[in-house]
Design an enzyme around this catalytic site. Structure first.
Site, short mmCIF file in Angstrom:
data_model
loop_
_atom_site.label_atom_id
_atom_site.label_comp_id
_atom_site.label_asym_id
_atom_site.label_seq_id
_atom_site.Cartn_x
_atom_site.Cartn_y
_atom_site.Cartn_z
NE ARG A 59 14.43 42.24 62.26
CZ ARG A 59 14.23 41.80 63.49
NH1 ARG A 59 13.17 42.18 64.17
NH2 ARG A 59 15.10 40.97 64.05
CE1 TYR A 112 1.99 48.56 41.06
CE2 TYR A 112 2.21 46.99 42.85
CZ TYR A 112 2.73 47.63 41.74
OH TYR A 112 3.99 47.33 41.34
CG ASP A 184 -1.17 53.25 46.78
OD1 ASP A 184 -0.43 54.23 46.57
OD2 ASP A 184 -0.89 52.09 46.41
CE LYS A 209 6.34 52.28 41.43
NZ LYS A 209 5.03 51.83 41.87
C1 LIG Z 1 4.43 50.61 42.49
C2 LIG Z 1 3.18 50.72 43.26
C3 LIG Z 1 2.97 49.96 44.43
C4 LIG Z 1 3.95 48.93 44.92
O1 LIG Z 1 5.15 49.51 45.32
P1 LIG Z 1 6.57 48.76 45.31
O2 LIG Z 1 7.49 49.80 45.82
O3 LIG Z 1 6.86 48.34 43.90
O4 LIG Z 1 6.44 47.57 46.22
C5 LIG Z 1 1.79 50.16 45.14
N1 LIG Z 1 0.86 51.04 44.72
C6 LIG Z 1 1.02 51.78 43.61
C7 LIG Z 1 -0.06 52.73 43.19
C8 LIG Z 1 2.18 51.64 42.83
O5 LIG Z 1 2.33 52.37 41.72
#
Ligand SMILES: *Cc1c(COP(=O)(O)O)cnc(C)c1O
Length: 404
Positions: A59, A112, A184, A209
């Site tokens: 961790r 998001y 982000d 992603k």
């Molecule tokens: C999917 C997504 C998130 C969240 O990510 P997770 O891995 O599903 O927790 C945050 N921001 C954007 C732009 C996303 O597409």
């Protein structure tokens, strides 16, 4: 090997790993272990006291995870990276780090869905308020900065409308007021956009992603431009909240990341061909793509992005019914949320990713019932166009029948 000296195509393959330290293993070894033994009691004491480098407990750090963190730091031109168990764990950690009760966060007009949910929790429990605003120019942002504003949190391109936030303008306003900037960067990946180069303090990714790219991991990353501050997040919020990434997920991500540059090139090339096709389709209304020369924000796109990436939004005739019928007629293209995978995915924001947003607010954000979002995959462009062509033909017959 300092990040800036090599091209991203090389960094995704090599950065942060020295095979001579691991018996010559070409692939990064998977250290699937929860704890690490110490040679002596004093060595354990010194590691806990921070007087000796080395592993303690997964961790607090793991060698497989560390390679991924170092590779990401180089790709985003940051100083340090922390790996988390999901994108949301990375988002919540940086926002908890930056705020205290009573503070204010300035956000891009679209964020998001779960980030929106998190801001609601912070508001209800700790009185941390936020505003969601358009951020095309400094003039858009400046009037909304309050004495208690501690950070600007943005996504660009904004999901699912592909509207851009002007990162240079955000950074200028933030610097003037001494507030922090978090971006982000999930939608572009570090291959197409590097907010820290523009002056952002933190970059977050849903590594689920494009970073992974294979649709088989949920993970998050937080990159920062201040090593000491990041180390303090590692030893407080990350350690004590505990939302860490598993070694196996880091290993899968390292494997996926190796092809980031070739994948992003192909996603972009496919997307460019699909927008040309969609714009000539009579059942299509608007097509939204940042690098489209007809896009009024094309200049902003060129200043902060290297290419347009793999996401397209467009509207189809026939409202919600038309959008749903079109999706059902697709065979190769899968109906699914998420993005950045090898498979082309289509989703209907109004009833899927943004179904929890009240209708009035949703329409204000530009998300109509006829809007569809496409995450363009790696298949051959002709097969994707063929799939859409056949779905449009079937939709046209149905719309004729119902007299739309
Ligand atoms: C999917 C997504 C998130 C969240 O990510 P997770 O891995 O599903 O927790 C945050 N921001 C954007 C732009 C996303 O597409």
């Amino acid at each position: 090997m300092k990040g800036q000296e090599k091209h991203k195509d090389t960094l995704v393959v090599h950065e942060g790993y020295e095979d001579t330290m691991h018996h010559g293993s070409l692939a990064v070894p998977l250290y699937q272990t929860s704890t690490f033994s110490f040679d002596t009691a004093v060595q354990g004491e010194n590691r806990f006291a921070g007087m000796e480098e080395g592993n303690i407990y997964s961790r607090l750090g793991n060698p497989t995870v560390r390679v991924l963190e170092d590779r990401m730091t180089a790709l985003e031109n940051g100083e340090s990276t922390l790996a988390f168990g999901s994108g949301m764990a990375a988002v919540s950690s940086v926002l908890v780090h930056l705020t205290k009760a009573g503070d204010h966060i300035l956000c891009s007009r679209g964020i998001y869905g779960c980030t929106f949910g998190l801001l609601g929790i912070m508001q209800r429990k700790y009185g941390i308020s936020h505003d969601l605003i358009k951020m095309e120019s400094e003039e858009d942002i400046e009037p909304f900065v309050k004495p208690e504003t501690v950070c600007i949190y943005v996504e660009t391109p904004i999901n699912p409308t592909m509207e851009l936030v002007n990162l240079h303008a955000v950074v200028k306003v933030a610097k003037r007021h001494g507030i922090r900037v978090v971006v982000d960067n999930t939608f572009t990946s570090p291959y197409l956009q590097n907010p820290i180069d523009i002056g952002a303090d933190f970059v977050v990714h849903s590594a689920t992603k494009y970073i992974n790219g294979h649709g088989d991991v949920i993970a998050g990353l937080l990159v920062g431009n201040d090593k000491e501050e990041m180390e303090s997040i590692r030893l407080t919020i990350q350690k004590d909240f505990g939302g860490i990434m598993s070694p196996f997920d880091a290993w899968l991500l390292l494997r996926g990341l190796k092809t980031l540059s070739v994948r992003m090139e192909r996603h972009t090339a496919n997307a460019e061909k699909l927008i040309r096709y969609l714009k000539g389709q009579k059942l299509v209304g608007e097509v939204y793509y940042p690098f489209d020369p007809d896009n009024p924000q094309y200049d902003i796109a060129k200043r902060q992005m290297r290419a347009g990436g793999g996401l397209i939004s467009f509207t189809v005739k026939g409202g919600k019914k038309g959008a749903q019928l079109f999706m059902d007629h697709l065979a190769l293209i899968k109906i699914a949320v998420s993005l950045g995978d090898a498979e082309t995915l289509i989703q209907h924001p109004a009833t899927m990713t943004h179904s929890s947003v009240p209708e009035e607010e949703r329409l204000h954000m530009g998300i109509s019932d006829s809007l569809l979002r496409l995450s363009v995959g790696l298949e051959h462009e002709d097969d994707l166009i063929q799939d859409m062509e056949s779905a449009f033909m079937k939709l046209e017959q149905q719309l004729d029948k119902i007299g739309e």
